[in-house]
Motif scaffolding. Sequence first.
Motif, PDB file in Angstrom:
ATOM      1  N   ARG A   1       1.795  -1.504  -6.650  1.00  0.00           N
ATOM      2  CA  ARG A   1       2.350  -0.183  -6.341  1.00  0.00           C
ATOM      3  C   ARG A   1       1.537   0.946  -6.949  1.00  0.00           C
TER       4      ARG A   1
ATOM      5  N   TYR B   1      -7.267   7.587  -5.038  1.00  0.00           N
ATOM      6  CA  TYR B   1      -7.897   6.520  -4.284  1.00  0.00           C
ATOM      7  C   TYR B   1      -8.369   7.006  -2.905  1.00  0.00           C
TER       8      TYR B   1
ATOM      9  N   TRP C   1     -12.209   0.383  -2.493  1.00  0.00           N
ATOM     10  CA  TRP C   1     -10.756   0.247  -2.409  1.00  0.00           C
ATOM     11  C   TRP C   1     -10.289  -0.426  -1.129  1.00  0.00           C
TER      12      TRP C   1
ATOM     13  N   SER D   1      -1.331   1.461  -6.427  1.00  0.00           N
ATOM     14  CA  SER D   1      -2.285   1.906  -5.418  1.00  0.00           C
ATOM     15  C   SER D   1      -1.841   3.196  -4.744  1.00  0.00           C
ATOM     16  N   ALA D   2      -0.590   3.572  -4.903  1.00  0.00           N
ATOM     17  CA  ALA D   2      -0.078   4.797  -4.286  1.00  0.00           C
ATOM     18  C   ALA D   2      -0.452   5.998  -5.146  1.00  0.00           C
ATOM     19  N   ARG D   3      -1.745   6.244  -5.225  1.00  0.00           N
ATOM     20  CA  ARG D   3      -2.251   7.341  -6.051  1.00  0.00           C
ATOM     21  C   ARG D   3      -3.288   8.121  -5.264  1.00  0.00           C
TER      22      ARG D   3
ATOM     23  N   HIS E   1       7.806   8.079  -2.690  1.00  0.00           N
ATOM     24  CA  HIS E   1       7.029   6.847  -2.639  1.00  0.00           C
ATOM     25  C   HIS E   1       7.934   5.674  -2.228  1.00  0.00           C
TER      26      HIS E   1
ATOM     27  N   GLN F   1      -0.267  -5.679  -2.501  1.00  0.00           N
ATOM     28  CA  GLN F   1      -0.928  -4.566  -3.191  1.00  0.00           C
ATOM     29  C   GLN F   1      -0.048  -4.078  -4.333  1.00  0.00           C
TER      30      GLN F   1
ATOM     31  N   MET G   1       0.615  -3.269   2.446  1.00  0.00           N
ATOM     32  CA  MET G   1       0.135  -2.144   1.646  1.00  0.00           C
ATOM     33  C   MET G   1       1.293  -1.291   1.135  1.00  0.00           C
ATOM     34  N   SER G   2       1.165  -0.868  -0.121  1.00  0.00           N
ATOM     35  CA  SER G   2       2.217  -0.063  -0.757  1.00  0.00           C
ATOM     36  C   SER G   2       1.761   1.357  -1.070  1.00  0.00           C
ATOM     37  N   GLN G   3       0.590   1.747  -0.569  1.00  0.00           N
ATOM     38  CA  GLN G   3      -0.050   2.959  -1.061  1.00  0.00           C
ATOM     39  C   GLN G   3       0.447   4.249  -0.417  1.00  0.00           C
TER      40      GLN G   3
ATOM     41  N   THR H   1       1.642   7.686   0.143  1.00  0.00           N
ATOM     42  CA  THR H   1       1.681   8.825  -0.773  1.00  0.00           C
ATOM     43  C   THR H   1       2.238  10.040  -0.026  1.00  0.00           C
TER      44      THR H   1
END
Length: 290
Positions: free
Chosen positions: A274, A281, A39, A276-278, A248, A272, A232-234, A236
Amino acid sequence: MICRLCPRNCGAKRTETVSGGVCAMPALPVAARAMLHRWEEPCLTGEHGAGTVFFSGCNLRCVFCQNAPISQEGAGRPVTVSRLREIFHELIAQGAACLDLVTPTHFTLSILEALGEEPWPVPVVWNSGGYEKPETLRLLEGRVQVYLPDLKYALPGPAEMYSGAADYFDRASAAILEMFRQTGPYRMEGGLLKSGVLIRHLILPGELENTRRCIDWVAETFRPGEVLFSLMSQYTPQPGAEGRLGRHVTRAEYRAAAEYMANCGIADGYTQERTSAREEYTPEFDMRGI
């Protein structure tokens, strides 16, 4: 050692067995996972993944950290320098595209010893929060091929509020300039990053002005083809998160940031999805590979 490796300059006594300082770690490495990590950005993962070592402790205290069990709560297992070197070899034998050293700053001296003087068959990646001292980074010259710093903040308000480091931008910008001095413009081979600087910025909910200011600095400081930039949009929300950090990043926020990045002329890098905001990961820090 009386530690002054990072901008905290806390002067803590850290020995092989005694922890101290903001990082709350001993001098010898503590790590929580070694794995092929898929990732990271595509230029670092290759076919099998980045050979990632997640070190414990951190010189920042980010309230939104997704790796809080290891960065702030002390989870991890002590490793000797010789064992750390074995881990590097094991990751390479598994097909790692690089050696990805995550949050390594407070273990700089032990990592240098583990790397030794000889070249490695894959790039060594210094994956840090960006809160570094140029004089510490100079110890790494010639031993680290890729720098992967965060540029979390350009504004002192959120830097102090979320990471307890109002001086973050001054420190991180100086550190990134030193990283670039060492590596020069980035170099790719076969789609993989072999040397250079890849700057990451995580968009925080409600903090678009901070994101714009970070993008401004990169666009104004570097010419096209010199550094890579990863938006980056991750983000969380972590347990107990309140206010802005309790949600988020929205589609509108991320779209605005990506458009601003493009309008500033930053084309070398990554945006990235969206999705990816999980939480899944984030790897399990269960000491595997250590």
